[in-house]
Design an enzyme around this catalytic site. Sequence first.
Site, short mmCIF file in Angstrom:
data_model
loop_
_atom_site.label_atom_id
_atom_site.label_comp_id
_atom_site.label_asym_id
_atom_site.label_seq_id
_atom_site.Cartn_x
_atom_site.Cartn_y
_atom_site.Cartn_z
N LYS A 80 0.86 -1.18 0.00
CA LYS A 80 0.00 0.00 0.00
C LYS A 80 0.89 1.23 0.00
CE LYS A 80 -4.57 0.88 0.94
NZ LYS A 80 -5.77 0.09 0.77
N GLY A 180 -19.66 7.24 7.46
CA GLY A 180 -18.93 7.67 6.27
C GLY A 180 -19.72 7.25 5.04
N VAL A 181 -20.25 8.25 4.31
CA VAL A 181 -20.99 7.88 3.08
C VAL A 181 -20.23 8.41 1.86
CG1 VAL A 181 -23.40 7.23 3.44
CG2 VAL A 181 -22.71 9.57 3.90
N VAL A 184 -17.54 4.32 -1.53
CA VAL A 184 -18.02 2.95 -1.33
C VAL A 184 -19.41 2.97 -0.69
CG1 VAL A 184 -17.63 0.74 -0.19
CG2 VAL A 184 -15.69 2.00 -1.14
N ALA A 185 -19.53 3.71 0.41
CA ALA A 185 -20.77 3.61 1.19
C ALA A 185 -21.97 4.20 0.45
CB ALA A 185 -20.58 4.29 2.54
N TYR A 186 -21.75 5.18 -0.41
CA TYR A 186 -22.88 5.70 -1.18
C TYR A 186 -23.51 4.56 -2.00
CZ TYR A 186 -25.39 7.85 -5.02
OH TYR A 186 -26.36 8.15 -5.94
N1 NAI Z 1 -12.66 2.49 -2.54
C1 NAI Z 1 -12.51 1.17 -2.48
O1 NAI Z 1 -12.73 0.46 -3.48
C2 NAI Z 1 -12.11 0.52 -1.20
C3 NAI Z 1 -12.15 1.22 -0.01
N2 NAI Z 1 -11.86 0.58 1.16
C4 NAI Z 1 -11.91 1.29 2.42
O2 NAI Z 1 -13.25 1.75 2.64
C5 NAI Z 1 -13.23 3.00 3.31
C6 NAI Z 1 -13.99 4.05 2.49
O3 NAI Z 1 -13.37 4.18 1.22
P1 NAI Z 1 -13.94 5.19 0.12
O4 NAI Z 1 -15.40 5.18 0.16
O5 NAI Z 1 -13.21 4.89 -1.12
O6 NAI Z 1 -13.39 6.56 0.70
P2 NAI Z 1 -14.06 8.00 0.64
O7 NAI Z 1 -13.00 8.97 1.01
O8 NAI Z 1 -14.78 8.20 -0.64
O9 NAI Z 1 -15.16 7.91 1.80
C7 NAI Z 1 -14.86 8.00 3.14
C8 NAI Z 1 -15.90 8.91 3.76
O10 NAI Z 1 -15.71 8.90 5.17
C9 NAI Z 1 -15.89 10.22 5.64
N3 NAI Z 1 -15.24 10.34 6.94
C10 NAI Z 1 -13.92 10.47 7.23
N4 NAI Z 1 -13.74 10.54 8.55
C11 NAI Z 1 -14.98 10.44 9.12
C12 NAI Z 1 -15.45 10.42 10.46
N5 NAI Z 1 -14.63 10.53 11.51
N6 NAI Z 1 -16.79 10.27 10.67
C13 NAI Z 1 -17.64 10.17 9.62
N7 NAI Z 1 -17.24 10.18 8.34
C14 NAI Z 1 -15.93 10.31 8.09
C15 NAI Z 1 -15.32 11.10 4.55
O11 NAI Z 1 -15.80 12.43 4.62
C16 NAI Z 1 -15.78 10.36 3.31
O12 NAI Z 1 -17.02 10.82 2.83
C17 NAI Z 1 -11.74 3.35 3.54
O13 NAI Z 1 -11.35 2.86 4.79
C18 NAI Z 1 -11.05 2.54 2.44
O14 NAI Z 1 -9.71 2.24 2.76
C19 NAI Z 1 -11.53 -0.75 1.20
C20 NAI Z 1 -11.50 -1.48 0.05
C21 NAI Z 1 -11.70 -0.88 -1.25
C1 COI Z 2 -9.00 0.00 -3.50
C2 COI Z 2 -8.56 -1.35 -3.96
C3 COI Z 2 -8.49 -1.36 -5.41
C4 COI Z 2 -7.32 -1.87 -3.36
C5 COI Z 2 -7.06 -1.52 -1.94
O1 COI Z 2 -6.15 -0.80 -1.65
C6 COI Z 2 -7.96 -2.01 -0.89
O2 COI Z 2 -8.72 -2.97 -1.10
O3 COI Z 2 -7.91 -1.46 0.22
#
Ligand code: NAI
Ligand code: COI
Length: 364
Positions: A80, A180-181, A184-186
């Site tokens: 990473k 956290g929306v 991913v969460a959206y």
């Molecule tokens: N994007 C992906 O495909 C993958 C993501 N993940 C993990 O999933 C999680 C979310 O990833 P994404 O949705 O891509 O990131 P993102 O940055 O789009 O979403 C994270 C959300 O959490 C919010 N946030 C941050 N701190 C907060 C808090 N203290 N309280 C409430 N909300 C808070 C942010 O404002 C943001 O909207 C991360 O931990 C990431 O490492 C894991 C595997 C794959």
């Molecule tokens: C976002 C993925 C493509 C890879 C990764 O770093 C993860 O799964 O946390």
Amino acid sequence: MEIFNYMTKYDYEQLVFCQDEQSGLKAIIAIHDTTLGPALGGTRMWTYETEEAAIEDALRLAKGMTYKNAAAGLNLGGGKTVIIGDPKQDKNEAMFRAFGRFIQGLNGRYITAEDVGTTVQDMDLIHEETDYVTGISPAFGSSGNPSPVTAYGVYRGMKAAANEGFGSDSLEGKTVAVQGVGNVAYNLCRHLHEEGAHLIVTDINQEAVQRAVDEFGAKAVGTDEIYGVDCDIYAPCALGATLNDETIPQLKAKVIAGAANNQLKETTHGDILHEKGIVYTPDYVINAGGVINVADELHGYNKERAMKRVETIYDNVARVFEISKRDEIPTYKAADRMAEERIMKLRKSRSQFLQNGHHILSRK
Ligand SMILES: NC(=O)C1=CN([C@@H]2O[C@H](COP(=O)(O)OP(=O)(O)OC[C@H]3O[C@@H](n4cnc5c(N)ncnc54)[C@H](O)[C@@H]3O)[C@@H](O)[C@H]2O)C=CC1
Ligand SMILES: CC(C)CC(=O)C(=O)O
């Protein structure tokens, strides 16, 4: 932090510091284990309070990728990157191109993708300098943004967890509290809403909250309130370490199933959840959809093949619960056992010497 002590304790292979003054790049690439293959894991861009915090995050996330890739059955190791900086202000083209050259210098030991704070556009810039990048634009025949696929995998894994916790995998009528929306969460909320689940959401970004309220009828709560809300399932989907001494006593959920990496602050928190009878779905098993999807690019991206593999997350999660019950261990240990068994088997068979074109014998 005594870096070599830490690396020895958790068996890390390599830590690479990359600096480019002109573009402002400060990146840390952590490679944990390459027994199964090249290390694949995303690049996170975040404002860390200290360099030590950034190093620790890179190391912890890289180890998580070793376990995630192994448990998902991928022939990939774990790595990473973290880039220190504010993704809203500090990005520039030269930064990602410089980073791409550093990745190229590792000659395939590390392959990157998106994570929090980085986008498909950033991956495209990296791709200008190296082929060791995934999650690039579909225009290149690639898979694009992994987040919707991660979300689908989390949704499927959550159903398996509901089956364990409630005796049925239907999420209709269940209340899910989502922390956290973001990307991913959206998408996860969309699947849950379509199945008839009730949503409670929080985020530090009010626009993200409002979108979930408007589109999915979610109820919004404050960032500190989310842990204690009345719900069936808690879905941590922001950053790591949110399952800790302060939050666990507040939880009313019977099941925990979310996307965030490194949800347990310490492994002891996994033990506490187990003792409390809370069904904890290990993060790296349930959130493997994104990496499964981008990894498919290495074979020439085929969406159907990738999605078929993402579907296996349901069974993989169920298998973790089975091992946990069979061996009477917490679920996080059951997942580690599953991943480690695969790595150890491969490590053993790799120790047999086989002649190949790179060995000194082939130069005679
Ligand atoms: N994007 C992906 O495909 C993958 C993501 N993940 C993990 O999933 C999680 C979310 O990833 P994404 O949705 O891509 O990131 P993102 O940055 O789009 O979403 C994270 C959300 O959490 C919010 N946030 C941050 N701190 C907060 C808090 N203290 N309280 C409430 N909300 C808070 C942010 O404002 C943001 O909207 C991360 O931990 C990431 O490492 C894991 C595997 C794959
Ligand atoms: C976002 C993925 C493509 C890879 C990764 O770093 C993860 O799964 O946390």
